[in-house]
Design a protein around this motif. Structure first.
Motif, PDB file in Angstrom:
ATOM      1  N   ASN A 165     -19.730  57.712  18.955  1.00 20.60           N
ATOM      2  CA  ASN A 165     -19.797  56.696  19.944  1.00 20.60           C
ATOM      3  C   ASN A 165     -17.990  56.745  20.068  1.00 20.60           C
ATOM      4  N   ALA A 166     -17.409  56.663  21.006  1.00 21.79           N
ATOM      5  CA  ALA A 166     -15.300  56.676  21.082  1.00 21.79           C
ATOM      6  C   ALA A 166     -15.723  54.924  21.784  1.00 21.79           C
ATOM      7  N   THR A 167     -16.620  54.644  21.959  1.00 18.74           N
ATOM      8  CA  THR A 167     -16.310  52.830  22.206  1.00 18.74           C
ATOM      9  C   THR A 167     -16.424  52.226  20.902  1.00 18.74           C
ATOM     10  N   ALA A 168     -17.704  52.867  20.174  1.00 19.15           N
ATOM     11  CA  ALA A 168     -17.240  51.774  18.351  1.00 19.15           C
ATOM     12  C   ALA A 168     -16.602  52.321  18.010  1.00 19.15           C
ATOM     13  N   LEU A 169     -15.668  53.566  18.090  1.00 21.62           N
ATOM     14  CA  LEU A 169     -14.619  53.557  17.336  1.00 21.62           C
ATOM     15  C   LEU A 169     -13.343  53.213  17.693  1.00 21.62           C
ATOM     16  N   ALA A 170     -13.297  52.543  18.737  1.00 17.34           N
ATOM     17  CA  ALA A 170     -11.929  52.080  19.564  1.00 17.34           C
ATOM     18  C   ALA A 170     -12.043  50.614  18.763  1.00 17.34           C
ATOM     19  N   LEU A 171     -13.520  49.889  18.527  1.00 22.45           N
ATOM     20  CA  LEU A 171     -13.921  48.990  18.131  1.00 22.45           C
ATOM     21  C   LEU A 171     -13.359  48.636  17.089  1.00 22.45           C
ATOM     22  N   ALA A 172     -14.182  49.595  16.425  1.00 25.26           N
ATOM     23  CA  ALA A 172     -13.218  49.936  14.941  1.00 25.26           C
ATOM     24  C   ALA A 172     -12.452  49.821  14.146  1.00 25.26           C
ATOM     25  N   ARG A 173     -11.315  50.415  14.641  1.00 25.55           N
ATOM     26  CA  ARG A 173     -10.408  51.174  14.911  1.00 25.55           C
ATOM     27  C   ARG A 173      -9.382  50.355  15.832  1.00 25.55           C
ATOM     28  N   GLY A 174     -10.063  48.906  15.792  1.00 23.72           N
ATOM     29  CA  GLY A 174      -9.063  48.090  16.882  1.00 23.72           C
ATOM     30  C   GLY A 174      -8.008  48.760  17.912  1.00 23.72           C
ATOM     31  N   ARG A 175      -7.871  50.116  17.657  1.00 21.95           N
ATOM     32  CA  ARG A 175      -6.533  49.817  19.084  1.00 21.95           C
ATOM     33  C   ARG A 175      -6.837  51.331  19.991  1.00 21.95           C
ATOM     34  N   SER A 176      -7.451  51.578  21.169  1.00 22.37           N
ATOM     35  CA  SER A 176      -8.127  52.057  22.324  1.00 22.37           C
ATOM     36  C   SER A 176      -7.056  53.534  22.758  1.00 22.37           C
ATOM     37  N   ARG A 177      -6.573  53.567  22.404  1.00 20.81           N
ATOM     38  CA  ARG A 177      -5.470  55.157  22.799  1.00 20.81           C
ATOM     39  C   ARG A 177      -5.760  55.147  24.247  1.00 20.81           C
ATOM     40  N   ALA A 178      -5.482  54.504  25.318  1.00 19.50           N
ATOM     41  CA  ALA A 178      -5.717  54.142  26.346  1.00 19.50           C
ATOM     42  C   ALA A 178      -4.573  53.881  27.203  1.00 19.50           C
ATOM     43  N   VAL A 179      -4.642  54.696  28.382  1.00 17.44           N
ATOM     44  CA  VAL A 179      -3.209  53.955  29.172  1.00 17.44           C
ATOM     45  C   VAL A 179      -4.403  54.422  30.706  1.00 17.44           C
ATOM     46  N   THR A 180      -3.642  53.375  31.664  1.00 17.82           N
ATOM     47  CA  THR A 180      -4.348  53.122  32.832  1.00 17.82           C
ATOM     48  C   THR A 180      -2.586  53.015  33.623  1.00 17.82           C
ATOM     49  N   VAL A 181      -3.263  53.704  34.894  1.00 16.35           N
ATOM     50  CA  VAL A 181      -2.558  53.610  35.623  1.00 16.35           C
ATOM     51  C   VAL A 181      -2.265  53.362  37.048  1.00 16.35           C
ATOM     52  N   LEU A 182      -1.640  52.760  37.237  1.00 19.39           N
ATOM     53  CA  LEU A 182      -1.774  52.228  38.631  1.00 19.39           C
ATOM     54  C   LEU A 182      -1.185  51.868  40.097  1.00 19.39           C
ATOM     55  N   THR A 183      -1.436  52.776  41.202  1.00 23.85           N
ATOM     56  CA  THR A 183      -0.386  53.343  42.305  1.00 23.85           C
ATOM     57  C   THR A 183      -0.979  52.826  43.347  1.00 23.85           C
ATOM     58  N   ALA A 184      -0.625  53.112  44.105  1.00 27.89           N
ATOM     59  CA  ALA A 184      -1.234  53.008  45.979  1.00 27.89           C
ATOM     60  C   ALA A 184      -1.507  54.026  45.983  1.00 27.89           C
ATOM     61  N   ASN A 185      -1.667  55.264  45.502  1.00 28.44           N
ATOM     62  CA  ASN A 185      -2.260  56.443  46.427  1.00 28.44           C
ATOM     63  C   ASN A 185      -1.916  57.890  45.133  1.00 28.44           C
ATOM     64  N   THR A 186      -3.461  58.178  45.063  1.00 30.30           N
ATOM     65  CA  THR A 186      -3.290  59.325  44.009  1.00 30.30           C
ATOM     66  C   THR A 186      -3.092  60.856  45.052  1.00 30.30           C
ATOM     67  N   THR A 187      -2.093  60.583  46.537  1.00 27.71           N
ATOM     68  CA  THR A 187      -2.354  61.762  47.435  1.00 27.71           C
ATOM     69  C   THR A 187      -0.829  62.053  47.569  1.00 27.71           C
ATOM     70  N   HIS A 188      -0.523  61.142  47.693  1.00 26.44           N
ATOM     71  CA  HIS A 188       0.913  60.815  48.042  1.00 26.44           C
ATOM     72  C   HIS A 188       1.704  62.414  47.062  1.00 26.44           C
ATOM     73  N   TYR A 189       2.484  63.181  47.075  1.00 26.35           N
ATOM     74  CA  TYR A 189       2.753  64.563  46.406  1.00 26.35           C
ATOM     75  C   TYR A 189       4.105  63.387  45.204  1.00 26.35           C
ATOM     76  N   GLY A 190       4.945  62.421  45.011  1.00 29.24           N
ATOM     77  CA  GLY A 190       5.414  62.140  44.134  1.00 29.24           C
ATOM     78  C   GLY A 190       4.781  61.312  43.384  1.00 29.24           C
ATOM     79  N   TYR A 191       3.486  60.558  43.742  1.00 33.75           N
ATOM     80  CA  TYR A 191       3.491  60.008  42.861  1.00 33.75           C
ATOM     81  C   TYR A 191       1.907  60.221  42.340  1.00 33.75           C
ATOM     82  N   ALA A 192       1.327  61.591  43.054  1.00 34.56           N
ATOM     83  CA  ALA A 192       0.291  62.273  41.930  1.00 34.56           C
ATOM     84  C   ALA A 192       1.138  63.332  41.211  1.00 34.56           C
ATOM     85  N   SER A 193       2.327  63.566  41.078  1.00 32.36           N
ATOM     86  CA  SER A 193       3.111  64.217  40.291  1.00 32.36           C
ATOM     87  C   SER A 193       3.235  63.623  38.889  1.00 32.36           C
TER      88      SER A 193
END
Lengths: 343, 343
Positions: free
Chosen positions: A57-85
């Motif tokens: 279970n990834a959730t339990a692992l993240a909790l126990a290990r302390g860190r989640s090894r995840a990043v979130t990309v925030l963008t206005a659009n996923t469709t635009h070529y530059g953003y998508a790239s």
DNA sequence: ACCGCGAGTGTGACCGGTCACATTCATCCC
DNA sequence: GGGATGAATGTGACCGGTCACACTCGCGGT
């Protein structure tokens, strides 16, 4: 049906332990490839894992290990070529580093909406990469609560309003400068500019570069036209420019804009590059195949994404903090849509 | 610096409790907006939260609550217009439902690589949406371990090799059929076809639709050309077609291919639509602005993404399981690139 | 005076893993 | 023979939340 009584099918480490007749810790050792487990035990555990269809279970692992090894990309659009790239670049680097990547789309540039979205991304855990090329993105970058690891992908560092955070960028200013100089060198009296929405209250890097080149050449400086992001905006701007016979060269804030301008000039019966030269920005994949093929500036978006991740990775792992730096040198790509002005 | 001694700055619910002089449970009640907390207590807790900069740990929450409210989209590429739009649609629907979305890119169609990627996505927790338009995607869909909630976005249900899982699709077959009939109705003797890589061993839905229309019309059935995904492939195929003077109508598997074909025909000196008609598939945003503007089939990709999420959501929440169904009716968009054959 | 009741709060166990440490037992060495 | 050593395994606490339940009041009803 649900033998273990668990939430969703999957057996836990203790179920496996019970089935194999060992302690949960031994199971943990097996799944982590720890050395000191007797071969026969290991096999028994492995068999139990297989039989029960156990998956860690990834959730339990993240909790126990302390860190989640995840990043979130925030963008206005996923469709635009530059953003998508950029997104693709981030994913690539993240995957290599064993991180997972999430996406959040900033549907509106509205203050409240952006804040909500940033909050969501923030409690998704891990780090944040914000594509801050547009008002929504810039606002998002501003709304990131202090103390949260974040990297901004910005137009230029100088125009970045949140100066105390790491960021990556390409030298758009220089690129626009070079492209404008190129057009001027072909003999055009001046270069008109169709702008993408500026990311800040102030002017944008691309606009700055264009302006500088025009001014240095002592050429007249026509007011930039606002084109929005897509071809529709470029089309509208193009129709306006087509009416002015003195226009012989147009630089556009991106390739989509340039496409719209190209179309408008065509409709107005002004041949490109015979009467008017047009240049874009980004080198989208289709630009080379347009008729006329588009002169543009090639930007390494995926490289930008990779760099953004690398920077964030440095922050998250507290290893050597990579210094922010411009990521790539944009490259002029001269094709059919630009040439000498009419004699 | 790190007062609480915690992993990364953020204070826990118990730190807040201590600071406010209440139990952790009361803090939990406050952050969940539970009613029965005295106003004065609530304020004290809120103050402590604010002061310590507390933010609720998403990982712990997911673990405690049992379910993660997350979906991962597996795709071969984030840059391609159709894929990017599906992703955008998924994100939109997921956000509305309070889910977070992750992305995994299938870099190669290689069996092993795909399996690894699926594994990663699987233990990211939550559900899976696999874009199975191409070999990598199809293979990924096959590699999803049984019991994992997954929805495939496929070309057509009939061509789906893993028949026991939910999926969404648009009726590409019908769309290709209609478009081909349209071209034939203009008077073309037959229609040539430039194909995208087929997602399965068998032929693709678009190819089938095209073939059916050609056969029904009793027209000669030229072998489909393989074009790949991008304009480069279309260009190569276009050059080949341009050599054959009998070619007067070309249907392409997507708009990028059509762009390449258009370019090739231009280079070969064969006017469109004067001598040759060209039609695409997808209605990418730039297609309306090409010269000539592209006749194509409009597909509701974001709608497809939303539907995929809705389906997965139904599975995950065990509510009324939404029945798989074709999501949208593709729409013919006739523009400048198609017309009557030369007299 | 006693009970019931509901508002407000606290306690312990639990989710599914990991970590630090304790334990057992065979082996080796002097 | 006895202690040191180390391989193989088990135990308890913990990560940071939630849940189920227990408890303590103050108050109204009879």
């Amino acid at each position: 049906m649900n033998v273990t009584g668990h939430t969703r099918g999957s057996a836990s480490i203790r179920d496996v332990a019970a089935a194999a007749g060992v302690s949960y810790q031994t199971v943990s050792r097996v799944i982590n490839g720890h050395a000191s487990v007797k071969q026969s035990t290991r096999e028994r555990v492995l068999a139990a894992i297989d039989e029960l269809g156990f998956r860690r279970n990834a959730t339990a692992l993240a909790l126990a290990r302390g860190r989640s090894r995840a990043v979130t990309v925030l963008t206005a659009n996923t469709t635009h070529y530059g953003y998508a790239s950029i997104l693709q670049g981030v994913e690539e680097a993240a995957r290599a580093a064993g991180y997972s990547v999430g996406v959040g789309v900033l549907e509106s540039a509205d203050e409240a909406a952006v804040t909500v979205e940033v909050q969501r991304a923030a409690d998704a855990g891990g780090g944040l990469i914000v594509i801050a090329y547009d008002p929504a993105g810039v606002r998002a970058l501003e709304a990131v609560p202090a103390g949260l690891p974040v990297v901004g992908v910005v137009e230029t560092p100088a125009s970045d309003p949140t100066g105390d955070r790491p960021w990556v960028w390409t030298d758009d200013r220089k690129a626009a400068y070079e492209m404008t100089r190129h057009l001027l060198s072909l003999g055009h009296e001046t270069v008109h500019y169709v702008a993408i929405p500026s990311s800040t209250r102030r002017t944008s890097a691309r606009t700055d570069g264009w302006r500088q080149a025009v001014q240095e050449a002592g050429a007249p400086e026509p007011p930039p036209l606002q084109g929005g992001w897509g071809p529709a905006g470029g089309h509208a701007a193009g129709l306006e420019l087509a009416r002015d016979p003195s226009v012989t060269a147009v630089l556009c804030g991106n390739d989509d804009l340039a496409l719209g301008v190209l179309r408008a000039l065509h409709e107005a019966g002004r041949p490109v590059p015979g009467e008017v030269s047009v240049a874009g920005f980004d080198d989208a994949p289709h630009s080379a195949y347009l008729t006329p093929s588009l002169t543009t500036v090639r930007l390494d978006f995926t490289g930008l994404g990779r760099a953004a991740f690398a920077l964030l990775h440095g922050v998250l792992e507290e290893s050597a903090p990579v210094a922010p730096r411009p990521v790539s040198v944009p490259e002029l790509v001269v094709r059919e849509s630009s040439g000498r002005p009419p004699a």
